[in-house]
Design a protein around this motif. Structure first.
Motif, PDB file in Angstrom:
ATOM      1  N   ILE A  64       0.820  -1.187  -0.039  1.00  0.00           N
ATOM      2  CA  ILE A  64       0.018   0.057  -0.032  1.00  0.00           C
ATOM      3  C   ILE A  64       0.958   1.213  -0.142  1.00  0.00           C
ATOM      4  O   ILE A  64       0.103   2.427   0.041  1.00  0.00           O
ATOM      5  CB  ILE A  64      -0.941   0.014   1.023  1.00  0.00           C
ATOM      6  N   SER A  65       2.186   1.062  -0.077  1.00  0.00           N
ATOM      7  CA  SER A  65       3.028   2.055   0.067  1.00  0.00           C
ATOM      8  C   SER A  65       4.241   2.120  -0.962  1.00  0.00           C
ATOM      9  O   SER A  65       4.386   0.918  -1.209  1.00  0.00           O
ATOM     10  CB  SER A  65       3.577   2.367   1.540  1.00  0.00           C
ATOM     11  N   CYS A  66       4.983   3.330  -0.897  1.00  0.00           N
ATOM     12  CA  CYS A  66       6.342   2.848  -1.662  1.00  0.00           C
ATOM     13  C   CYS A  66       7.236   2.197  -0.945  1.00  0.00           C
ATOM     14  O   CYS A  66       6.967   1.810   0.120  1.00  0.00           O
ATOM     15  CB  CYS A  66       7.048   4.770  -1.655  1.00  0.00           C
ATOM     16  N   ASP A  67       8.549   2.032  -1.445  1.00  0.00           N
ATOM     17  CA  ASP A  67       9.450   1.145  -0.556  1.00  0.00           C
ATOM     18  C   ASP A  67       9.978   1.964   0.673  1.00  0.00           C
ATOM     19  O   ASP A  67      10.020   3.372   0.467  1.00  0.00           O
ATOM     20  CB  ASP A  67      10.749   0.849  -1.347  1.00  0.00           C
ATOM     21  N   VAL A  68       9.899   1.431   1.683  1.00  0.00           N
ATOM     22  CA  VAL A  68      10.837   2.439   2.898  1.00  0.00           C
ATOM     23  C   VAL A  68      12.357   2.451   2.468  1.00  0.00           C
ATOM     24  O   VAL A  68      12.961   1.863   1.707  1.00  0.00           O
ATOM     25  CB  VAL A  68      10.778   1.436   4.141  1.00  0.00           C
ATOM     26  N   SER A  69      12.860   3.268   3.274  1.00  0.00           N
ATOM     27  CA  SER A  69      14.415   3.775   2.882  1.00  0.00           C
ATOM     28  C   SER A  69      14.850   3.487   4.199  1.00  0.00           C
ATOM     29  O   SER A  69      14.576   3.477   5.304  1.00  0.00           O
ATOM     30  CB  SER A  69      14.729   5.138   2.562  1.00  0.00           C
ATOM     31  N   LEU A  70      16.365   3.332   4.183  1.00  0.00           N
ATOM     32  CA  LEU A  70      17.235   3.031   5.366  1.00  0.00           C
ATOM     33  C   LEU A  70      17.281   4.375   6.199  1.00  0.00           C
ATOM     34  O   LEU A  70      18.115   4.347   7.320  1.00  0.00           O
ATOM     35  CB  LEU A  70      18.471   2.509   4.953  1.00  0.00           C
ATOM     36  N   ASP A  71      16.933   5.636   5.848  1.00  0.00           N
ATOM     37  CA  ASP A  71      16.876   6.524   6.812  1.00  0.00           C
ATOM     38  C   ASP A  71      15.326   7.237   6.746  1.00  0.00           C
ATOM     39  O   ASP A  71      14.365   6.562   6.058  1.00  0.00           O
ATOM     40  CB  ASP A  71      17.749   7.761   6.289  1.00  0.00           C
ATOM     41  N   TRP A  72      15.025   8.377   7.278  1.00  0.00           N
ATOM     42  CA  TRP A  72      13.690   8.829   7.298  1.00  0.00           C
ATOM     43  C   TRP A  72      13.009   9.177   6.019  1.00  0.00           C
ATOM     44  O   TRP A  72      11.874   8.633   5.730  1.00  0.00           O
ATOM     45  CB  TRP A  72      13.559  10.013   8.357  1.00  0.00           C
ATOM     46  N   ASP A  73      13.811   9.955   5.075  1.00  0.00           N
ATOM     47  CA  ASP A  73      13.136  10.468   4.085  1.00  0.00           C
ATOM     48  C   ASP A  73      14.201  10.581   2.966  1.00  0.00           C
ATOM     49  O   ASP A  73      14.030  11.311   2.052  1.00  0.00           O
ATOM     50  CB  ASP A  73      12.630  11.991   4.162  1.00  0.00           C
ATOM     51  N   ASP A  74      14.819   9.259   2.855  1.00  0.00           N
ATOM     52  CA  ASP A  74      15.686   9.120   1.477  1.00  0.00           C
ATOM     53  C   ASP A  74      16.843  10.422   1.560  1.00  0.00           C
ATOM     54  O   ASP A  74      16.773  11.590   2.298  1.00  0.00           O
ATOM     55  CB  ASP A  74      15.064   8.870   0.334  1.00  0.00           C
ATOM     56  N   ARG A  75      17.871  10.164   0.858  1.00  0.00           N
ATOM     57  CA  ARG A  75      18.880  11.363   0.572  1.00  0.00           C
ATOM     58  C   ARG A  75      18.383  12.497  -0.053  1.00  0.00           C
ATOM     59  O   ARG A  75      17.406  12.419  -1.018  1.00  0.00           O
ATOM     60  CB  ARG A  75      20.013  10.627  -0.336  1.00  0.00           C
ATOM     61  N   LEU A  76      18.898  13.402   0.388  1.00  0.00           N
ATOM     62  CA  LEU A  76      18.377  14.922  -0.195  1.00  0.00           C
ATOM     63  C   LEU A  76      17.893  15.193  -1.792  1.00  0.00           C
ATOM     64  O   LEU A  76      16.788  15.521  -1.915  1.00  0.00           O
ATOM     65  CB  LEU A  76      19.156  16.090   0.189  1.00  0.00           C
ATOM     66  N   PRO A  77      18.899  14.706  -2.644  1.00  0.00           N
ATOM     67  CA  PRO A  77      18.465  14.810  -4.149  1.00  0.00           C
ATOM     68  C   PRO A  77      17.301  13.858  -4.543  1.00  0.00           C
ATOM     69  O   PRO A  77      16.765  14.306  -5.311  1.00  0.00           O
ATOM     70  CB  PRO A  77      19.819  14.271  -4.627  1.00  0.00           C
ATOM     71  N   MET A  78      17.261  12.689  -3.693  1.00  0.00           N
ATOM     72  CA  MET A  78      15.911  11.909  -4.226  1.00  0.00           C
ATOM     73  C   MET A  78      14.427  12.538  -3.760  1.00  0.00           C
ATOM     74  O   MET A  78      13.829  12.128  -4.190  1.00  0.00           O
ATOM     75  CB  MET A  78      15.916  10.580  -3.419  1.00  0.00           C
ATOM     76  N   ARG A  79      14.610  13.554  -2.966  1.00  0.00           N
ATOM     77  CA  ARG A  79      13.396  14.086  -2.467  1.00  0.00           C
ATOM     78  C   ARG A  79      12.687  14.880  -3.511  1.00  0.00           C
ATOM     79  O   ARG A  79      11.468  15.491  -3.276  1.00  0.00           O
ATOM     80  CB  ARG A  79      13.554  15.074  -1.176  1.00  0.00           C
ATOM     81  N   PHE A  80      13.408  15.380  -4.720  1.00  0.00           N
ATOM     82  CA  PHE A  80      13.022  15.901  -5.664  1.00  0.00           C
ATOM     83  C   PHE A  80      12.185  15.152  -7.022  1.00  0.00           C
ATOM     84  O   PHE A  80      11.838  15.845  -7.810  1.00  0.00           O
ATOM     85  CB  PHE A  80      13.925  17.149  -6.172  1.00  0.00           C
TER      86      PHE A  80
END
Length: 530
Positions: free
Chosen positions: A399-415
């Protein structure tokens, strides 16, 4: 609820076809249009005035399982691909992971969109507006909070109608959360295929594609120290030579073959699970090189679904050699190798487009029906699939995206797109899509972690992930090697597993924070997410 205004436009030969009307939006609404034979559908839309209070929130379901779709306020926006240079979108096919290539993203405050259903929530009162049948085309919802209008559209452009066409099939309900969602699924006649919760292990989030026979056996030994008989031990991506080449494992990684791996899992007392992405193949695969005619062509070129691996492409579900190949793959996985369950991933690749004969949504549903037939009584864990076409056809579903090994993935990936890896977003979807669990299927909220190595989540974040998943989902897997667990971690595992037995679960917002209320062993409890 006020009247809904609808219109259907198309063309029959050289003649324009246009119908319109109004209908009362009460309980169920079916707009069935009698069209001339061979009418090619164009614009099919409707609008419904719905005002939204400042205190209200609205949920609009995202296109596929990974799509982040929380509840929104009137001032929120959905960014989409805005801000990503077009050359990067073209190179990496970022717009192929979801509906970006066929749904506009205006990136304006108060303009929000979703697929198949939406729900307005004011405290404990829910107003649900949902599709009853997506076969004629996905029901697209665009809510203009600034004007208080809900726009609806059938995603059926180019489909050839033969006589009666279901322009809209909608369900309306207002009341408590359990009341409205129970009524919707009862109206669709959809029930989960199993009531059996799934516990166990997935290899992905510790080893990713770097799995080997030796590593799998090491983790299997660790799982025997904490798991229960009948739990799942799932070998995830990385066992195959390349994505798309499913008939033999990578000989360097699994020299004894996949039957030996499944036999070892069974000997340990667990169910054996295997990951596949049946409708796609990567560029480096033998399948892509040797069978170029097997792939879906759009404007003469294979349709690229994304940039994972070496870039991957959609197989053509209508090619008889493709279906024959997949039948052979599934027979080998189940009958020769002996796996019990398959996790089927990147399923959206089956239906990026429709055609004159069927809508995009009907093609996706047909693909899921094909997988159901291939698997028979073997359970399917669906992933990366448009949400409603999977209803009632898989035992378990993400029901969701893949979890990441940190809270909200690496900064460049957030875009990037709404489907990127993110523990924060995964927890958000566990909350916003909680109504699917036990109705459409048993929900998979993705894995949790207790380990300290190779994981950057804080202790509090790991507990939030594990507890939310234990309460709101019925698939509860870890990607830890339990042989690394301390005695304290083992006690935590058992306490969290006990939490999966909670009953009377209800989530609500208090002072802007989610609170999950439940009873455990007859005692009322609550879990507050910060």
């Amino acid at each position: 609820m006020p009247a809904l205004k609808w219109q259907v436009n198309g063309r029959c030969g050289q003649e324009k076809v246009s119908l319109h009307g109004e209908a009362e939006a009460q309980n169920q609404l079916h707009v069935l249009c009698d069209l001339p034979a061979d009418t090619v559908l164009g614009d099919v839309r409707a609008e419904l005035p719905i005002a939204m209070k400042d205190s209200e929130r609205v949920f609009l379901n995202g296109y596929q399982t990974w799509t982040y779709c929380p509840e929104y306020t009137k001032q929120d926006r959905i960014r989409g691909m805005h801000g990503i240079p077009q050359f990067m979108i073209n190179k990496f096919a970022f717009d192929r992971y979801s509906d970006y290539h066929f749904v506009p993203y205006p990136d304006q405050k108060g303009l929000l969109h979703g697929v198949s259903w939406c729900c307005f929530r004011d405290g404990e009162t829910y107003r649900l507006i949902a599709s009853l049948d997506e076969d004629p085309g996905y029901t697209l919802f665009l809510y203009d909070a600034n004007r208080g209008i809900l726009h609806l559209k059938r995603d059926c452009d180019g489909v050839k109608a033969q006589g009666g066409f279901h322009a809209l099939d909608l369900f309306f309900a207002e009341g408590g959360e359990q009341e409205v969602y129970d009524a919707w699924f009862a109206a669709m006649g959809i029930h989960p295929l199993t009531a059996k919760k799934l516990y166990g292990y997935s290899s992905w989030y510790n080893r990713y594609q770097n799995i080997t026979e030796a590593a799998i056996l090491q983790d299997l030994k660790g799982c025997q120290t904490i798991f229960e008989p009948g739990d799942l031990f799932q070998i995830d991506d990385g066992w195959e030579p390349f994505v798309g080449d499913w008939l033999e494992p990578d000989p360097k990684k699994f020299p004894d073959g996949m039957k030996a791996a499944a036999d070892a899992i069974h000997k340990a007392g667990f169910q054996a699970g295997l990951w596949l992405a049946p409708f796609v193949a990567e560029e480096k695969s033998a399948l892509y090189r040797e069978h170029p005619g097997w792939f879906l062509k759009i404007n003469g070129k294979p349709w690229k679904d994304g940039c994972n691996w070496s870039g991957f492409y959609s197989l053509d579900l209508d090619h008889p050699e493709v279906t024959a190949y997949l039948k052979k793959v599934f027979a080998r996985v189940y009958d020769e190798w002996g796996f019990d369950l398959v996790k089927l991933d990147f399923l959206y690749g089956a239906a990026p487009f429709g055609n004159e004969q069927e809508s995009r949504a009907r093609r996706m549903r047909r693909a899921m029906e094909f997988l159901r037939k291939l698997s028979g009584n073997h359970p399917i864990l669906g992933c990366g699939v448009p949400v409603m076409p999977a209803f009632g056809l898989v035992e378990y579903c993400r029901i969701s995206c893949d979890v990441s090994l940190d809270w909200d993935d690496r900064l460049p990936m957030r875009f990037l797109h709404r489907e990127r890896n993110s523990t924060k977003h995964a927890i958000g979807n566990m909350l916003s899509r909680r109504a699917l669990n036990g109705r459409a299927y048993l929900s998979d909220p993705d894995v949790f972690f207790l380990r300290t190595e190779n994981c950057r989540l804080t202790k509090e974040q790991k507990m939030m992930l594990a507890k939310t998943g234990a309460l709101l989902g019925d698939v509860w897997l870890t990607s830890d090697d339990p042989s690394s667990y301390t005695e304290e971690m083992k006690q935590e595992y058992h306490a969290l597993r006990r939490l999966t037995n909670a009953q009377n679960i209800h989530a609500s917002q208090e002072n802007g924070h989610w609170v999950i209320h439940y009873t455990l062993d007859g005692s009322p409890e609550e879990f507050r997410l910060q």
